[in-house]
Design a protein around this motif. Structure first.
Motif, mmCIF file in Angstrom:
data_model
loop_
_atom_site.group_PDB
_atom_site.id
_atom_site.type_symbol
_atom_site.label_atom_id
_atom_site.label_comp_id
_atom_site.label_asym_id
_atom_site.label_seq_id
_atom_site.Cartn_x
_atom_site.Cartn_y
_atom_site.Cartn_z
ATOM 1 N N SER A 257 0.835 -1.208 0.000
ATOM 2 C CA SER A 257 0.000 0.000 0.000
ATOM 3 C C SER A 257 0.864 1.251 0.000
ATOM 4 O O SER A 257 0.574 2.225 -0.717
ATOM 5 N N SER A 294 -5.229 1.312 4.796
ATOM 6 C CA SER A 294 -4.580 2.061 3.718
ATOM 7 C C SER A 294 -4.787 1.444 2.339
ATOM 8 O O SER A 294 -4.510 2.092 1.322
ATOM 9 N N GLY A 295 -5.269 0.208 2.269
ATOM 10 C CA GLY A 295 -5.344 -0.487 0.985
ATOM 11 C C GLY A 295 -6.278 0.156 -0.012
ATOM 12 O O GLY A 295 -5.924 0.337 -1.197
ATOM 13 N N ALA A 298 -4.830 3.317 -1.306
ATOM 14 C CA ALA A 298 -3.714 3.070 -2.226
ATOM 15 C C ALA A 298 -4.224 2.774 -3.627
ATOM 16 O O ALA A 298 -3.683 3.285 -4.626
#
Length: 440
Positions: A257, A294-295, A298
């Protein structure tokens, strides 16, 4: 075998007779009885020729009517080549009969007395010695080669050990460019080996993930090495549950990420998206942990970057696949991994706004690259319910999709025609309650 030998002998006899001394004008006069063919005599065509195995003399006679039958030729030649006492009417299975024993003895004796060159068999001791010598040389060469044969497990183990030694021990002094080349060679070899499930599991078990890949992905300053390490990681976790779990335990999702959010290098982004996708697909626990933090951000950040459209197409393919996975899990009453959770993460990171801007701004490229447009059609088909408040009122998105539909419909390209059919179905679903109704 007996019949075959007799046929061979007969062939050589006929050839020998044809090559007789041409200077002699004597011609063999055939009768209905067997007669010996004298040396140098010419044999008229249409005769029955044999070699008498008792006397080893060539004999001939006139053909009889029953000799012309094709189905009996081989048997007649075989019987005529034997002495009368060798011909038996006993059963072939009667191996212990006196007649069969005598026949075997006569054939064996005839073979011993037959000219060696007539059978075209080389009995030279020198030839046998050469064969033995050649065989010995081949065997020694093969045995020597076997000493250098390595299994995949041995090669992978050696690569990991060497990388660890070069990285951690001061005794391995290399110039920077040599070290980069050496590490690249190691990664290239791993890339072609860890895609096999057993090899991938072994690589993880001996510490390859945390000792080789992650140090390069996280700390390496050379971009080419990081890119290749990401490709190896993607291959390692593709369709391999055990390596996925190991990657999850080593916080690979967070590392990937960070790369997707911070990198602007096209090759690194492409390799990072590939690794992210193979790691997170069909792995609900990792999806919960990574996409909820956070994925998701991202993935959406890559869609907003100034990078190749084909990289963005890979991202929307990952999102589309995750939606389908979640939908299946929802149908299985898996409450922890629902479609609505994923929609919430995507919505929080402006997925719908990003897509409705991305497609119109790349219309010229999408007109030419229907394969990329197919990926965007796929993600819109799977997420239009999420984006229902925004997309139906976006006139720019509506006109872009209708333009693409019309353009694809006018071509002879089968794939574009297929995409036009999907757009024909998608446009009413997305815009039925919005701009489409207003314009109609």
């Amino acid at each position: 075998m007996k019949s075959l030998f007799l046929k061979i002998v007969l062939i050589f006899a006929v050839l020998g007779s044809l090559g007789a001394n041409k200077s002699d004008n004597n011609t063999f006069v055939a009768t209905k009885e067997w007669q010996e063919i004298k040396e140098g005599q010419k044999i008229p065509p249409g005769l029955h020729v044999r070699i008498n195995l008792t006397t080893l003399k060539k004999e001939a006679k006139l053909l009889e009517n029953n000799d012309s039958e094709e189905s009996n030729k081989s048997e007649n030649h075989a019987l005529s080549a034997l002495p009368e006492e060798a011909i038996s009417t006993s059963s072939p299975s009667d191996a212990k009969s006196p007649t069969k024993s005598k026949t075997k003895h006569l054939l064996s004796d005839a073979l011993k007395r037959a000219p060696r060159d007539a059978l075209a068999v080389e009995h030279s001791p020198q030839a046998f010695q050469k064969i033995k010598k050649d065989y010995k040389m081949i065997k020694e060469t093969y045995d020597e080669m076997r000493k250098h044969f390595k299994t995949d497990a041995e090669i992978i183990t050696k690569i990991v050990q060497n990388v660890v030694n070069v990285t951690t021990q001061d005794s391995y002094v290399m110039e920077p460019e040599h070290k980069i080349k050496w590490k690249m060679d190691a990664l290239n070899n791993l890339y072609h080996m860890v895609d096999q499930i057993d090899n991938g599991v072994l690589f993880v078990q001996i510490g390859g993930l945390e000792k080789v890949l992650l140090p390069i992905i996280v700390n390496e300053t050379d971009t080419t090495l990081r890119v290749q390490a990401l490709r190896v990681l993607g291959t390692l976790t593709q369709n391999n549950p055990k390596t996925k779990i190991a990657a999850f335990e080593n916080n690979v999702g967070e590392h990937l990420s960070r790369i997707l959010m911070t990198s602007n290098d096209a090759d690194e982004l492409s390799a990072g998206v590939f690794a992210f996708g193979t790691f997170i697909r069909r792995f609900p626990i990792a999806q919960e942990r990574i996409l909820s933090t956070s994925g998701s951000q991202a993935l959406i950040d890559v869609l907003k970057k100034e990078c190749e459209l084909k990289i963005k197409a890979k991202v929307v393919t990952i999102i589309s696949d995750l939606v389908v996975e979640r939908r299946l899990l929802t149908e299985l009453s898996t409450e922890n991994y629902t479609e609505s959770k994923l929609f919430g993460w995507l919505s929080a990171n402006s997925f719908c706004e990003t897509i409705e801007t991305l497609i119109p701004s790349n219309i010229l490229e999408l007109l030419e690259q229907s394969d990329i447009m197919e990926d965007f059609v796929e993600v819109m088909e799977n997420t239009y319910t999420l984006c229902n408040p925004q997309w139906p009122r976006n006139s720019r998105l509506f006109h872009t999709l209708t333009t693409l539909y019309t353009s694809y419909l006018r071509t002879q390209d089968e794939h574009k025609l297929e995409i036009s059919e999907r757009l024909k179905s998608l446009i009413p679903k997305v815009f039925d309650n919005g701009i489409m109704r207003d314009e109609l």
